[in-house]
Write a protein that holds these residues in place. Structure first.
Motif, PDB file in Angstrom:
ATOM      1  N   PRO A  86       0.824  -1.217   0.000  1.00 16.74           N
ATOM      2  CA  PRO A  86       0.000   0.000   0.000  1.00 16.74           C
ATOM      3  C   PRO A  86       0.857   1.266   0.000  1.00 16.74           C
ATOM      4  CG  PRO A  86      -0.900  -1.600   1.539  1.00 16.74           C
ATOM      5  CD  PRO A  86       0.390  -2.174   1.032  1.00 16.74           C
ATOM      6  N   GLY A  87       0.531   2.173  -0.870  1.00 13.68           N
ATOM      7  CA  GLY A  87       1.231   3.460  -0.930  1.00 13.68           C
ATOM      8  C   GLY A  87       2.511   3.441  -1.753  1.00 13.68           C
ATOM      9  N   GLU A  88       2.952   2.268  -2.182  1.00 10.81           N
ATOM     10  CA  GLU A  88       4.217   2.187  -2.931  1.00 10.81           C
ATOM     11  C   GLU A  88       4.014   2.425  -4.432  1.00 10.81           C
ATOM     12  OE1 GLU A  88       7.410  -0.773  -0.951  1.00 10.81           O
ATOM     13  OE2 GLU A  88       5.868  -1.724  -2.161  1.00 10.81           O
ATOM     14  N   ASN A  89       5.141   2.743  -5.087  1.00 11.59           N
ATOM     15  CA  ASN A  89       5.161   2.815  -6.546  1.00 11.59           C
ATOM     16  C   ASN A  89       6.382   2.076  -7.065  1.00 11.59           C
ATOM     17  OD1 ASN A  89       2.956   4.573  -7.430  1.00 11.59           O
ATOM     18  ND2 ASN A  89       3.973   6.046  -6.091  1.00 11.59           N
ATOM     19  N   ALA A  90       6.201   1.398  -8.187  1.00  8.88           N
ATOM     20  CA  ALA A  90       7.344   0.856  -8.933  1.00  8.88           C
ATOM     21  C   ALA A  90       7.514   1.810 -10.107  1.00  8.88           C
ATOM     22  CB  ALA A  90       7.053  -0.561  -9.411  1.00  8.88           C
ATOM     23  N   PRO A  91       8.702   2.455 -10.228  1.00 10.58           N
ATOM     24  CA  PRO A  91       8.874   3.590 -11.133  1.00 10.58           C
ATOM     25  C   PRO A  91       8.668   3.245 -12.627  1.00 10.58           C
ATOM     26  CG  PRO A  91      10.997   2.854 -10.245  1.00 10.58           C
ATOM     27  CD  PRO A  91       9.937   2.092  -9.517  1.00 10.58           C
ATOM     28  N   ALA A  92       8.340   4.292 -13.375  1.00 10.30           N
ATOM     29  CA  ALA A  92       8.033   4.101 -14.802  1.00 10.30           C
ATOM     30  C   ALA A  92       9.303   3.786 -15.608  1.00 10.30           C
ATOM     31  CB  ALA A  92       7.377   5.367 -15.355  1.00 10.30           C
ATOM     32  N   HIS A  93       9.220   2.770 -16.422  1.00  9.72           N
ATOM     33  CA  HIS A  93      10.295   2.452 -17.363  1.00  9.72           C
ATOM     34  C   HIS A  93       9.681   1.782 -18.594  1.00  9.72           C
ATOM     35  CE1 HIS A  93      11.208  -1.803 -15.371  1.00  9.72           C
ATOM     36  NE2 HIS A  93      10.116  -1.827 -16.098  1.00  9.72           N
ATOM     37  N   GLY A 107       8.199  -1.903 -25.442  1.00 14.07           N
ATOM     38  CA  GLY A 107       8.374  -0.459 -25.626  1.00 14.07           C
ATOM     39  C   GLY A 107       7.331   0.415 -24.964  1.00 14.07           C
ATOM     40  N   SER A 108       6.377  -0.156 -24.220  1.00 13.77           N
ATOM     41  CA  SER A 108       5.367   0.720 -23.602  1.00 13.77           C
ATOM     42  C   SER A 108       5.810   1.128 -22.200  1.00 13.77           C
ATOM     43  CB  SER A 108       3.981   0.052 -23.575  1.00 13.77           C
ATOM     44  OG  SER A 108       4.051  -1.236 -23.045  1.00 13.77           O
ATOM     45  N   TRP A 109       5.607   2.406 -21.900  1.00 12.90           N
ATOM     46  CA  TRP A 109       5.923   2.903 -20.559  1.00 12.90           C
ATOM     47  C   TRP A 109       5.000   2.229 -19.561  1.00 12.90           C
ATOM     48  CZ3 TRP A 109      10.224   5.417 -19.873  1.00 12.90           C
ATOM     49  CH2 TRP A 109      10.722   6.269 -20.864  1.00 12.90           C
ATOM     50  N   HIS A 110       5.563   1.805 -18.426  1.00 10.78           N
ATOM     51  CA  HIS A 110       4.699   1.236 -17.387  1.00 10.78           C
ATOM     52  C   HIS A 110       5.262   1.494 -16.000  1.00 10.78           C
ATOM     53  CE1 HIS A 110       7.513  -1.848 -18.774  1.00 10.78           C
ATOM     54  NE2 HIS A 110       7.450  -2.422 -17.597  1.00 10.78           N
ATOM     55  N   ASP A 111       4.353   1.841 -15.090  1.00 12.24           N
ATOM     56  CA  ASP A 111       4.680   1.935 -13.669  1.00 12.24           C
ATOM     57  C   ASP A 111       3.522   1.310 -12.906  1.00 12.24           C
ATOM     58  OD1 ASP A 111       3.974   4.992 -14.730  1.00 12.24           O
ATOM     59  OD2 ASP A 111       2.789   4.403 -12.979  1.00 12.24           O
ATOM     60  N   HIS A 112       3.829   0.849 -11.694  1.00 12.89           N
ATOM     61  CA  HIS A 112       2.815   0.153 -10.907  1.00 12.89           C
ATOM     62  C   HIS A 112       2.610   0.881  -9.584  1.00 12.89           C
ATOM     63  CE1 HIS A 112       3.970  -2.925 -13.754  1.00 12.89           C
ATOM     64  NE2 HIS A 112       5.087  -3.228 -13.128  1.00 12.89           N
ATOM     65  N   GLY A 113       1.436   0.728  -8.993  1.00  8.21           N
ATOM     66  CA  GLY A 113       1.171   1.351  -7.697  1.00  8.21           C
ATOM     67  C   GLY A 113       0.093   0.596  -6.940  1.00  8.21           C
ATOM     68  N   ASN A 114      -0.118   1.037  -5.709  1.00  9.11           N
ATOM     69  CA  ASN A 114      -1.134   0.400  -4.872  1.00  9.11           C
ATOM     70  C   ASN A 114      -1.784   1.466  -3.991  1.00  9.11           C
ATOM     71  OD1 ASN A 114      -2.624  -1.024  -3.012  1.00  9.11           O
ATOM     72  ND2 ASN A 114      -0.985  -2.452  -2.445  1.00  9.11           N
ATOM     73  N   ASP A 115      -3.046   1.786  -4.279  1.00 11.31           N
ATOM     74  CA  ASP A 115      -3.804   2.778  -3.512  1.00 11.31           C
ATOM     75  C   ASP A 115      -4.633   2.131  -2.419  1.00 11.31           C
ATOM     76  OD1 ASP A 115      -3.007   4.941  -4.912  1.00 11.31           O
ATOM     77  OD2 ASP A 115      -4.777   5.053  -6.209  1.00 11.31           O
ATOM     78  N   GLY A 116      -4.594   0.815  -2.342  1.00  9.09           N
ATOM     79  CA  GLY A 116      -5.454   0.097  -1.386  1.00  9.09           C
ATOM     80  C   GLY A 116      -4.794  -0.038  -0.034  1.00  9.09           C
ATOM     81  N   SER A 117      -5.340  -0.927   0.771  1.00  7.25           N
ATOM     82  CA  SER A 117      -4.811  -1.104   2.125  1.00  7.25           C
ATOM     83  C   SER A 117      -4.196  -2.490   2.316  1.00  7.25           C
ATOM     84  CB  SER A 117      -5.936  -0.881   3.143  1.00  7.25           C
ATOM     85  OG  SER A 117      -7.035  -1.699   2.806  1.00  7.25           O
ATOM     86  N   GLU A 118      -4.172  -3.291   1.246  1.00  6.49           N
ATOM     87  CA  GLU A 118      -3.623  -4.653   1.316  1.00  6.49           C
ATOM     88  C   GLU A 118      -2.471  -4.772   0.321  1.00  6.49           C
ATOM     89  OE1 GLU A 118      -4.790  -7.070   3.259  1.00  6.49           O
ATOM     90  OE2 GLU A 118      -6.319  -5.711   4.079  1.00  6.49           O
ATOM     91  N   HIS A 151      14.579   4.644 -18.547  1.00 12.38           N
ATOM     92  CA  HIS A 151      13.865   5.057 -17.346  1.00 12.38           C
ATOM     93  C   HIS A 151      13.160   6.376 -17.609  1.00 12.38           C
ATOM     94  CE1 HIS A 151      16.766   2.067 -15.981  1.00 12.38           C
ATOM     95  NE2 HIS A 151      15.740   1.700 -15.230  1.00 12.38           N
ATOM     96  N   HIS A 152      11.934   6.467 -17.150  1.00 13.33           N
ATOM     97  CA  HIS A 152      11.153   7.685 -17.381  1.00 13.33           C
ATOM     98  C   HIS A 152      11.786   8.830 -16.596  1.00 13.33           C
ATOM     99  CE1 HIS A 152       7.512  10.214 -17.731  1.00 13.33           C
ATOM    100  NE2 HIS A 152       7.251   9.442 -18.787  1.00 13.33           N
ATOM    101  N   PRO A 153      11.779  10.044 -17.183  1.00 14.92           N
ATOM    102  CA  PRO A 153      12.371  11.183 -16.473  1.00 14.92           C
ATOM    103  C   PRO A 153      11.682  11.458 -15.128  1.00 14.92           C
ATOM    104  CG  PRO A 153      11.280  11.867 -18.529  1.00 14.92           C
ATOM    105  CD  PRO A 153      11.356  10.382 -18.537  1.00 14.92           C
ATOM    106  N   THR A 154      10.413  11.113 -15.003  1.00 15.90           N
ATOM    107  CA  THR A 154       9.737  11.274 -13.712  1.00 15.90           C
ATOM    108  C   THR A 154       9.412   9.894 -13.150  1.00 15.90           C
ATOM    109  OG1 THR A 154       7.624  11.459 -14.903  1.00 15.90           O
ATOM    110  CG2 THR A 154       8.713  13.519 -14.305  1.00 15.90           C
ATOM    111  N   GLU A 155       9.228   9.829 -11.818  1.00 11.86           N
ATOM    112  CA  GLU A 155       8.957   8.541 -11.156  1.00 11.86           C
ATOM    113  C   GLU A 155       7.740   7.839 -11.781  1.00 11.86           C
ATOM    114  OE1 GLU A 155      10.206   7.075  -8.023  1.00 11.86           O
ATOM    115  OE2 GLU A 155       8.439   6.187  -7.080  1.00 11.86           O
ATOM    116  N   LEU A 156       6.694   8.641 -12.013  1.00 13.13           N
ATOM    117  CA  LEU A 156       5.484   8.094 -12.617  1.00 13.13           C
ATOM    118  C   LEU A 156       5.236   8.807 -13.937  1.00 13.13           C
ATOM    119  CD1 LEU A 156       3.124   8.000  -9.475  1.00 13.13           C
ATOM    120  CD2 LEU A 156       4.647   6.208 -10.340  1.00 13.13           C
ATOM    121  N   GLN A 157       4.730   8.114 -14.922  1.00 10.66           N
ATOM    122  CA  GLN A 157       4.351   8.774 -16.171  1.00 10.66           C
ATOM    123  C   GLN A 157       3.035   9.519 -15.936  1.00 10.66           C
ATOM    124  OE1 GLN A 157       2.738   5.921 -19.245  1.00 10.66           O
ATOM    125  NE2 GLN A 157       3.094   4.425 -17.618  1.00 10.66           N
TER     126      GLN A 157
END
Ligand code: GTQ
Length: 323
Positions: free
Chosen positions: A77-84, A122-133, A156-162
């Protein structure tokens, strides 16, 4: 130069003999290990916090079969895997947790258990979790194939998230209802639909439950397709779901495409000539190339699977046998 006659038998083998072994990873144990990884490193520091499912017959190669990679990825929860973005194509099968999402080329895709999601080359992708689990999913990538071709690039994307540039559900609305926008141009060989929600998958399986014509001897089996071509959702990997009736067993079968299975729900066994594994919810197991097997289900079950079948078909080397 070197003499062919010393190596001919290995180069041009009588039959598939890679060393890839039938293997099963119990989810109860794997989950424990993945959650422990969550205490050791953050998704952001790891870039991708994944435990690789390495075939014990292919040690040190990060492969589950000779051509495919698989792993279990955790986002807390609350984490991000950065965009690449990278040359390798990925598929995801969501295993547990609500509130996860992956953003693919500007569209944020919500992840629910059983959902099948693709990340084309070749597609930009980042992951996240807005939930509580915690959110955990199975990753399948063509890493060994791209390695074989020596064609790997990553950026690697210039910003953490696209940035999110498309509304939620955009691709599903455009391509996911048996309709195609009239001006749709087929571009690339990946599906323009990259989210196949489980609600739709299970609805199709439930309606056709017990139908013996879809794939005789194998339960009700559906392939995830590119709606614009009818071909596989990914050009190099075929993914499918398979519904098995309770107290049923499939025909003895083997094929040259080593196949990775993930149990979406149910319990049963996989029988090989020389061993049997018990499987249950969320276990992952692998059937090597040309290895005879039967799937037995104790109760009504749904399996997910993927293999390099489209490429073998393209090369004209795919071989199957039912007995
Ligand atoms: O989510 O982008 O399991 O790049 C391995 C490599 C997942 C991902 C993996 C990756 C990813």
């Amino acid at each position: 130069m070197s003499p062919l006659w010393d190596v001919f038998k290995d180069l041009v083998a009588k039959e598939p003999n890679s060393g890839c072994q039938p293997t099963l990873w119990r989810y109860a144990e794997a989950r424990h290990a993945v959650l422990e990884a969550g205490e050791i490193i953050s998704a952001s520091d790891a870039e991708r916090r994944v435990l690789v499912l390495e075939n014990p017959g292919l040690k040190g190669q990060s492969r589950i079969t000779t051509s495919l990679y698989a792993g279990l990825q955790l986002v807390l929860p609350g984490e991000n895997a950065p965009a690449h973005r990278h040359s390798q194509s990925a598929l995801r099968l969501v295993i547990e947790g609500d509130g996860g999402y992956t953003t693919v080329d500007g569209e944020r895709v919500p992840m629910a258990p059983g959902d099948f999601i693709i990340t084309p080359t070749g597609s930009w992708h980042d992951h996240g979790n807005d939930g509580s689990e915690p959110v955990i999913w199975l990753d399948g990538l063509d890493i060994p194939m791209i390695g074989l071709f020596d064609a790997s690039f990553v950026e690697h994307h210039p910003t953490e998230l696209q940035s999110v540039t498309r509304p939620p559900g955009d691709a599903l609305a455009r391509y996911g209802s048996g309709l195609l926008p009239t001006n749709h141009q087929v571009s690339g060989s990946h599906s323009p639909l990259f989210h196949y929600p489980y609600t739709r998958t299970i609805d199709a399986l439930e309606r056709l439950r017990g139908d013996n014509e879809i794939d005789p001897g194998a339960g009700v089996r559906f392939v995830f397709v590119n709606p614009a071509t009818g071909g596989p959702a990914m050009p190099g990997i075929e993914a499918f779901v398979q519904g098995l009736e309770g107290k049923s067993i499939t025909q003895r079968y083997r094929a040259t495409d080593a196949t990775v299975f993930s149990v979406i729900s149910g319990q049963g066994r996989v029988h090989f000539d020389d061993r049997v594994f018990e499987w249950r919810d969320h276990d992952t197991f692998v059937v090597p190339s040309w290895c005879r097997y039967q799937l037995e289900a104790h109760n009504e079950s749904v399996l997910f699977g993927f293999s390099d079948r489209p490429l073998q078909r393209y090369l004209g080397v795919l071989k199957e046998e039912r007995s």
